[in-house]
Design a protein around this motif. Structure first.
Motif, mmCIF file in Angstrom:
data_model
loop_
_atom_site.group_PDB
_atom_site.id
_atom_site.type_symbol
_atom_site.label_atom_id
_atom_site.label_comp_id
_atom_site.label_asym_id
_atom_site.label_seq_id
_atom_site.Cartn_x
_atom_site.Cartn_y
_atom_site.Cartn_z
ATOM 1 N N PHE A 127 -20.513 25.273 38.932
ATOM 2 C CA PHE A 127 -21.640 25.338 38.017
ATOM 3 C C PHE A 127 -22.676 24.340 38.504
ATOM 4 O O PHE A 127 -22.379 23.441 39.278
ATOM 5 N N SER A 128 -23.887 24.514 38.069
ATOM 6 C CA SER A 128 -24.976 23.658 38.537
ATOM 7 C C SER A 128 -25.039 22.332 37.806
ATOM 8 O O SER A 128 -25.426 21.325 38.374
ATOM 9 N N LEU A 129 -24.675 22.336 36.527
ATOM 10 C CA LEU A 129 -24.871 21.135 35.735
ATOM 11 C C LEU A 129 -23.929 21.137 34.546
ATOM 12 O O LEU A 129 -23.763 22.160 33.885
ATOM 13 N N LEU A 130 -23.328 20.010 34.282
ATOM 14 C CA LEU A 130 -22.504 19.804 33.097
ATOM 15 C C LEU A 130 -23.214 18.768 32.239
ATOM 16 O O LEU A 130 -23.559 17.687 32.724
ATOM 17 N N VAL A 131 -23.464 19.118 30.999
ATOM 18 C CA VAL A 131 -24.045 18.173 30.045
ATOM 19 C C VAL A 131 -22.957 17.839 29.047
ATOM 20 O O VAL A 131 -22.444 18.722 28.371
ATOM 21 N N GLY A 132 -22.579 16.582 28.989
ATOM 22 C CA GLY A 132 -21.549 16.148 28.060
ATOM 23 C C GLY A 132 -22.143 15.306 26.955
ATOM 24 O O GLY A 132 -22.964 14.427 27.206
ATOM 25 N N VAL A 133 -21.751 15.601 25.724
ATOM 26 C CA VAL A 133 -22.168 14.809 24.569
ATOM 27 C C VAL A 133 -20.913 14.243 23.944
ATOM 28 O O VAL A 133 -20.061 14.994 23.471
ATOM 29 N N VAL A 134 -20.776 12.936 23.968
ATOM 30 C CA VAL A 134 -19.600 12.276 23.415
ATOM 31 C C VAL A 134 -19.837 12.070 21.925
ATOM 32 O O VAL A 134 -20.834 11.476 21.527
ATOM 33 N N LEU A 135 -18.911 12.575 21.105
ATOM 34 C CA LEU A 135 -19.091 12.542 19.659
ATOM 35 C C LEU A 135 -18.330 11.419 18.967
ATOM 36 O O LEU A 135 -18.528 11.187 17.781
ATOM 37 N N SER A 136 -17.455 10.757 19.687
ATOM 38 C CA SER A 136 -16.689 9.675 19.074
ATOM 39 C C SER A 136 -16.759 8.447 19.968
ATOM 40 O O SER A 136 -16.994 8.556 21.165
ATOM 41 N N PRO A 137 -16.556 7.270 19.378
ATOM 42 C CA PRO A 137 -16.635 6.043 20.181
ATOM 43 C C PRO A 137 -15.571 6.023 21.278
ATOM 44 O O PRO A 137 -14.419 6.370 21.030
ATOM 45 N N ILE A 138 -15.964 5.639 22.446
ATOM 46 C CA ILE A 138 -15.053 5.498 23.575
ATOM 47 C C ILE A 138 -15.053 4.022 23.942
ATOM 48 O O ILE A 138 -16.095 3.461 24.275
ATOM 49 N N THR A 139 -13.879 3.404 23.885
ATOM 50 C CA THR A 139 -13.817 1.961 24.090
ATOM 51 C C THR A 139 -13.306 1.557 25.463
ATOM 52 O O THR A 139 -13.373 0.387 25.822
ATOM 53 N N ARG A 140 -12.800 2.535 26.226
ATOM 54 C CA ARG A 140 -12.304 2.238 27.576
ATOM 55 C C ARG A 140 -12.841 3.283 28.548
ATOM 56 O O ARG A 140 -13.007 4.444 28.184
ATOM 57 N N PRO A 141 -13.063 2.905 29.798
ATOM 58 C CA PRO A 141 -13.586 3.865 30.777
ATOM 59 C C PRO A 141 -12.653 5.046 31.026
ATOM 60 O O PRO A 141 -13.102 6.108 31.415
ATOM 61 N N ASP A 142 -11.353 4.874 30.796
ATOM 62 C CA ASP A 142 -10.397 5.954 31.058
ATOM 63 C C ASP A 142 -10.053 6.744 29.800
ATOM 64 O O ASP A 142 -9.113 7.527 29.793
ATOM 65 N N ALA A 143 -10.797 6.562 28.722
ATOM 66 C CA ALA A 143 -10.518 7.234 27.465
ATOM 67 C C ALA A 143 -11.435 8.439 27.281
ATOM 68 O O ALA A 143 -12.435 8.585 27.957
ATOM 69 N N GLY A 144 -11.076 9.284 26.342
ATOM 70 C CA GLY A 144 -11.907 10.436 26.007
ATOM 71 C C GLY A 144 -11.623 11.643 26.877
ATOM 72 O O GLY A 144 -10.784 11.615 27.783
ATOM 73 N N ALA A 145 -12.334 12.726 26.585
ATOM 74 C CA ALA A 145 -12.104 14.003 27.255
ATOM 75 C C ALA A 145 -13.072 14.271 28.397
ATOM 76 O O ALA A 145 -12.940 15.251 29.099
ATOM 77 N N LEU A 146 -14.045 13.405 28.604
ATOM 78 C CA LEU A 146 -15.038 13.633 29.648
ATOM 79 C C LEU A 146 -14.876 12.575 30.733
ATOM 80 O O LEU A 146 -15.100 11.394 30.494
ATOM 81 N N HIS A 147 -14.437 13.012 31.888
ATOM 82 C CA HIS A 147 -14.222 12.104 33.021
ATOM 83 C C HIS A 147 -14.945 12.644 34.237
ATOM 84 O O HIS A 147 -15.099 13.848 34.407
ATOM 85 N N TYR A 148 -15.339 11.744 35.083
ATOM 86 C CA TYR A 148 -15.997 12.119 36.337
ATOM 87 C C TYR A 148 -15.322 11.355 37.463
ATOM 88 O O TYR A 148 -15.134 10.148 37.370
ATOM 89 N N VAL A 149 -14.945 12.082 38.502
ATOM 90 C CA VAL A 149 -14.358 11.461 39.687
ATOM 91 C C VAL A 149 -15.241 11.825 40.865
ATOM 92 O O VAL A 149 -15.423 13.012 41.158
ATOM 93 N N ARG A 150 -15.793 10.811 41.514
ATOM 94 C CA ARG A 150 -16.642 11.071 42.677
ATOM 95 C C ARG A 150 -15.828 11.732 43.774
ATOM 96 O O ARG A 150 -14.665 11.446 43.976
ATOM 97 N N ALA A 151 -16.466 12.613 44.512
ATOM 98 C CA ALA A 151 -15.794 13.364 45.575
ATOM 99 C C ALA A 151 -15.283 12.457 46.682
ATOM 100 O O ALA A 151 -14.320 12.796 47.358
ATOM 101 N N ASP A 152 -15.912 11.311 46.874
ATOM 102 C CA ASP A 152 -15.500 10.442 47.980
ATOM 103 C C ASP A 152 -14.433 9.408 47.573
ATOM 104 O O ASP A 152 -14.141 8.494 48.321
ATOM 105 N N THR A 153 -13.871 9.564 46.370
ATOM 106 C CA THR A 153 -12.817 8.618 45.941
ATOM 107 C C THR A 153 -11.446 9.232 46.063
ATOM 108 O O THR A 153 -11.262 10.377 46.244
#
Length: 153
Positions: A127-153
């Motif tokens: 897909f060309s673009l993903l727009v994520g809207v977080v609806l609840s507080p996220i207190t840690r970088p590894d929490a929640g349902a929306l994650h991004y992993v760079r291709a070079d990692t």
């Protein structure tokens, strides 16, 4: 210009950038209530894998409050998408992702988009673009349902 030079550079380099606070509480509150009510009344734990691989609250995918998170705000997500992509396709449905807390499910929740049996593994789907809207507080970088992993990692 809706997208700053720095954001555009990050988008080219990393494939993403974050714009916090774009969706006003007046828009996220009703959506949060809609999804919370669906989860309390209609969530079926036996469908956890199906929900994760497609969408939670599937009957609300075209709900106007969800679509408004993308389209309603002036200089909002739809305007940013147009600035980045020039002529994006209209958004007519949404996907809701919920990360179920480990202590609230007996099953292991799969990762969205990974090993989905309804997709042909030989066919690349992008897909060309993903727009994520977080609806609840996220207190840690590894929490929640929306994650991004760079291709070079």
């Amino acid at each position: 210009m809706l997208v700053t030079d720095d954001e555009r550079a990050r988008f080219r380099r990393d494939g993403m950038f974050v714009r916090r606070g774009l969706a006003a509480d007046a828009r996220t509150g009703p959506v949060r209530d809609l999804i919370t009510t669906w989860y309390a009344k209609d969530y079926d734990p036996d469908l956890l894998t199906e929900y994760t691989q497609r969408t939670f609250a599937p009957e609300h995918g075209q709900h106007q409050a969800l679509l408004d998170l993308y389209t309603a705000a002036a200089a909002g997500a739809s305007d940013i998408a147009t600035d980045l992509l020039t002529d994006p396709a209209p958004v007519t449905t949404t996907q809701v992702q919920i990360r179920i807390p480990i202590d609230q499910t007996a099953a292991t929740q799969p990762v969205d988009g990974v090993g989905c049996p309804h997709l042909d593994p030989a066919e690349l789907r992008t897909f060309s673009l993903l727009v994520g809207v977080v609806l609840s507080p996220i207190t840690r970088p590894d929490a929640g349902a929306l994650h991004y992993v760079r291709a070079d990692t």
